[in-house]
Design an enzyme around this catalytic site. Structure first.
Site, PDB file in Angstrom:
ATOM      1  N   GLU A 216      39.963 128.788  38.367  1.00  0.00           N
ATOM      2  CA  GLU A 216      40.194 128.496  36.952  1.00  0.00           C
ATOM      3  C   GLU A 216      40.988 129.607  36.285  1.00  0.00           C
ATOM      4  O   GLU A 216      41.695 129.386  35.307  1.00  0.00           O
ATOM      5  CB  GLU A 216      38.855 128.277  36.218  1.00  0.00           C
ATOM      6  CG  GLU A 216      38.821 126.934  35.532  1.00  0.00           C
ATOM      7  CD  GLU A 216      37.559 126.647  34.732  1.00  0.00           C
ATOM      8  OE1 GLU A 216      36.802 127.576  34.378  1.00  0.00           O
ATOM      9  OE2 GLU A 216      37.343 125.469  34.432  1.00  0.00           O
TER      10      GLU A 216
ATOM     11  N   HIS B  36      31.354 126.336  62.685  1.00  0.00           N
ATOM     12  CA  HIS B  36      31.289 125.018  63.324  1.00  0.00           C
ATOM     13  C   HIS B  36      31.861 123.950  62.393  1.00  0.00           C
ATOM     14  O   HIS B  36      31.476 122.787  62.461  1.00  0.00           O
ATOM     15  CB  HIS B  36      29.837 124.688  63.693  1.00  0.00           C
ATOM     16  CG  HIS B  36      29.292 125.634  64.707  1.00  0.00           C
ATOM     17  ND1 HIS B  36      29.205 125.336  66.043  1.00  0.00           N
ATOM     18  CD2 HIS B  36      28.870 126.917  64.579  1.00  0.00           C
ATOM     19  CE1 HIS B  36      28.716 126.375  66.693  1.00  0.00           C
ATOM     20  NE2 HIS B  36      28.506 127.350  65.829  1.00  0.00           N
TER      21      HIS B  36
ATOM     22  N   LYS C  73      39.569 116.100  29.890  1.00  0.00           N
ATOM     23  CA  LYS C  73      38.457 116.021  28.921  1.00  0.00           C
ATOM     24  C   LYS C  73      38.849 115.160  27.727  1.00  0.00           C
ATOM     25  O   LYS C  73      38.073 114.339  27.249  1.00  0.00           O
ATOM     26  CB  LYS C  73      38.087 117.422  28.412  1.00  0.00           C
ATOM     27  CG  LYS C  73      37.534 118.354  29.463  1.00  0.00           C
ATOM     28  CD  LYS C  73      37.151 119.667  28.792  1.00  0.00           C
ATOM     29  CE  LYS C  73      36.941 120.775  29.795  1.00  0.00           C
ATOM     30  NZ  LYS C  73      36.785 122.091  29.182  1.00  0.00           N
TER      31      LYS C  73
HETATM   32  O1  PA5 Z   1      34.884 129.463  32.903  1.00  0.00           O
HETATM   33  C1  PA5 Z   1      34.970 128.736  31.940  1.00  0.00           C
HETATM   34  O2  PA5 Z   1      35.359 129.140  30.833  1.00  0.00           O
HETATM   35  C2  PA5 Z   1      34.539 127.289  32.031  1.00  0.00           C
HETATM   36  O3  PA5 Z   1      34.371 126.875  33.336  1.00  0.00           O
HETATM   37  C3  PA5 Z   1      33.240 127.090  31.264  1.00  0.00           C
HETATM   38  O4  PA5 Z   1      32.243 127.883  31.829  1.00  0.00           O
HETATM   39  C4  PA5 Z   1      32.803 125.635  31.270  1.00  0.00           C
HETATM   40  O5  PA5 Z   1      33.841 124.808  30.856  1.00  0.00           O
HETATM   41  C5  PA5 Z   1      31.611 125.440  30.357  1.00  0.00           C
HETATM   42  O6  PA5 Z   1      31.937 125.887  29.081  1.00  0.00           O
HETATM   43  P1  PA5 Z   1      30.841 126.182  28.001  1.00  0.00           P
HETATM   44  O7  PA5 Z   1      30.054 127.356  28.439  1.00  0.00           O
HETATM   45  O8  PA5 Z   1      31.596 126.426  26.741  1.00  0.00           O
HETATM   46  O9  PA5 Z   1      29.981 124.952  27.922  1.00  0.00           O
END
Ligand code: PA5
Length: 446
Positions: free
Chosen positions: A281, A302, A414
């Protein structure tokens, strides 16, 4: 024993040590940026300004928290993966037979069956619900919260609020409003502490405290790795995180598109998915980055290892080992003759030998490999490793000239899902969705 990075096989295949030079040469620029961003409060995962307060809050909260038998954690992405990694590493009893201690249940998906089963089987009066969302607006987490809140209210009436803890932004978002409206217990996710960098805040430390982990050790281990960079940013030049970032950047530049995270500390296996989210990410932007491939030793010897060894030569590897994996039990002295070399040896010797074998085989296949060797495999070392990997991720992003903090590409899906559900304000997405759905399907039954 110290934690170390071992570089003897880091440069192999198409990757040569001088490929890192242009990145290493940027150390002054990186140190200045680090100093600037840290002083502006933009790197709280590193400077941990919240640490002392969190320690106090957790201390005060622990007796209440530990009075429950179950914790039902609602969160997703960075709000769940760190907790799961720590749970499996340091409170593995829950997955074993005969567990009688406290249990953590992490709901990080939209899976009605799992949620219903848990709600049928958990006793609400023995359960604390911890809802974690930095933004306070993540639909998957809130959707679960709405259902679980109803379950708590149905069983406990007004006492539901005494079974709820919200971990969210200090000021904004639905969960903050909810905490205020119902006077719910709450803890803060500090400003600028994005989900995937938040494991070592209340986000990961609340479940850690509940499960009886040495959460102070986790924080202290992280702080030790961060300290040189916070106190003297110029020391970045020789910091393990910067060298790792230069190596990873050179790897990407040389066309290696995948990064194996091969974990030979079996209990730490779920650090792989945590790392994968952090790396993917943060760095998958503008056509750049390397795809993280979590793998577990010895299990994946494996499985995916064949591809690592003899598939496309597009992979580098971070290879995680520890000097202190459990050695016991011991093989008996009457193990069948064919395996007599195991007689009286510890079980752990098999893990060590297989780690060595795999490490060497990867090197022989010209996979550039950095070994991360942990002196111990306790909480302090896990905190140190997490902070190291977070810092290496940030620095790799900076070296590749991308922003490692945001994740803009995931927003479209989203928004389209919101449009599909009929949420207000998604006119363009509704149109795009209609156009997409109007494409004739080409079905094939099987
Ligand atoms: O790393 C990130 O920013 C995202 O993966 C968030 O953790 C995820 O989208 C969840 O977001 P939030 O904590 O605002 O619910």
């Amino acid at each position: 024993m110290a934690n170390i990075l071992e570089w003897a096989h880091a440069f192999a295949g198409r990757l040569h040590e001088n490929d890192t030079e242009s990145f290493m040469a940027r150390h002054n620029e990186m140190a200045l940026r680090l100093q600037k961003e840290a002083s502006a409060g933009h790197l709280p995962y590193l400077t941990m300004p919240y640490k002392a307060r969190l320690e106090e809050e957790l201390e005060a909260l622990s007796p209440w928290l530990c009075g429950f038998r179950h914790m039902l954690l609602l969160g997703i992405g960075g709000s769940a993966l760190g907790a799961r990694a720590l749970q499996r590493a340091f409170a593995p009893g829950q997955d074993g037979p005969g567990h009688t201690g406290r249990s953590l249940w992490i709901a990080d998906n939209v899976c009605g069956k799992t949620l219903e089963t848990w709600l049928e089987r958990l006793n609400p009066s023995e359960t604390v619900v911890v809802c974690i969302s930095k933004s306070g607006g993540t639909i998957e987490t809130l959707a679960q919260y709405f259902i679980v809140k109803q379950w708590l209210q149905g069983a406990l009436g007004e006492n539901w609020s005494g079974h709820t803890l919200l971990i969210t932004d200090a000021q904004k978002g639905f969960l903050r409003e909810e905490a205020q409206q119902f006077s719910l217990r709450s803890l803060e996710v500090p400003d600028h502490l994005g989900g995937r960098y938040s494991a070592l805040s209340a986000v990961g430390m609340v479940p850690a405290a509940f499960l009886g982990m040495d959460w102070r050790g986790l924080l202290d281990g992280a702080a030790e790795v961060a300290r040189p960079l916070c106190e003297n940013p110029a020391s970045l030049k020789d910091h393990a995180a910067f060298r790792l970032a230069c190596w990873a950047s050179a790897l990407a530049e040389k066309g290696y598109s995948q990064l194996i995270f091969f974990c030979y500390i079996p209990a730490w296996a779920t650090l792989g998915p945590w790392f994968a989210q952090l790396w993917a990410e943060s760095l998958g932007k503008e056509g750049k980055g390397t795809m993280p491939l979590p793998a577990v030793g010895v299990t994946d010897q494996h499985s995916t290892n064949q591809m690592f060894l003899d598939g496309p030569r597009d992979k580098g590897c971070l290879f995680l080992t520890s000097a202190s994996v459990p050695q016991e039990p011991f093989f008996a002295s009457d193990v069948p003759a064919q395996w007599n070399y195991l007689r009286n040896k510890p079980f752990g010797s098999l893990l060590e030998a297989e780690a060595l074998g795999t490490c060497m085989a990867l090197s022989q296949s010209q996979v550039p490999l950095v070994r991360i060797h942990m002196g111990e495999s306790a909480e302090k070392e896990a905190g140190a490793l997490m902070l190291l990997l977070e810092t290496a991720t940030i620095l790799t992003g900076w070296l590749l000239d991308i922003n490692p903090i945001d994740q803009p590409a995931v927003e479209l899906g989203k928004r389209l899902a919101n449009a599909r559900l009929g949420a207000q304000g998604y006119v363009e997405e509704e149109k795009a969705l209609a156009a997409y759905l109007s494409i004739a399907e080409r079905r094939q039954e099987f």
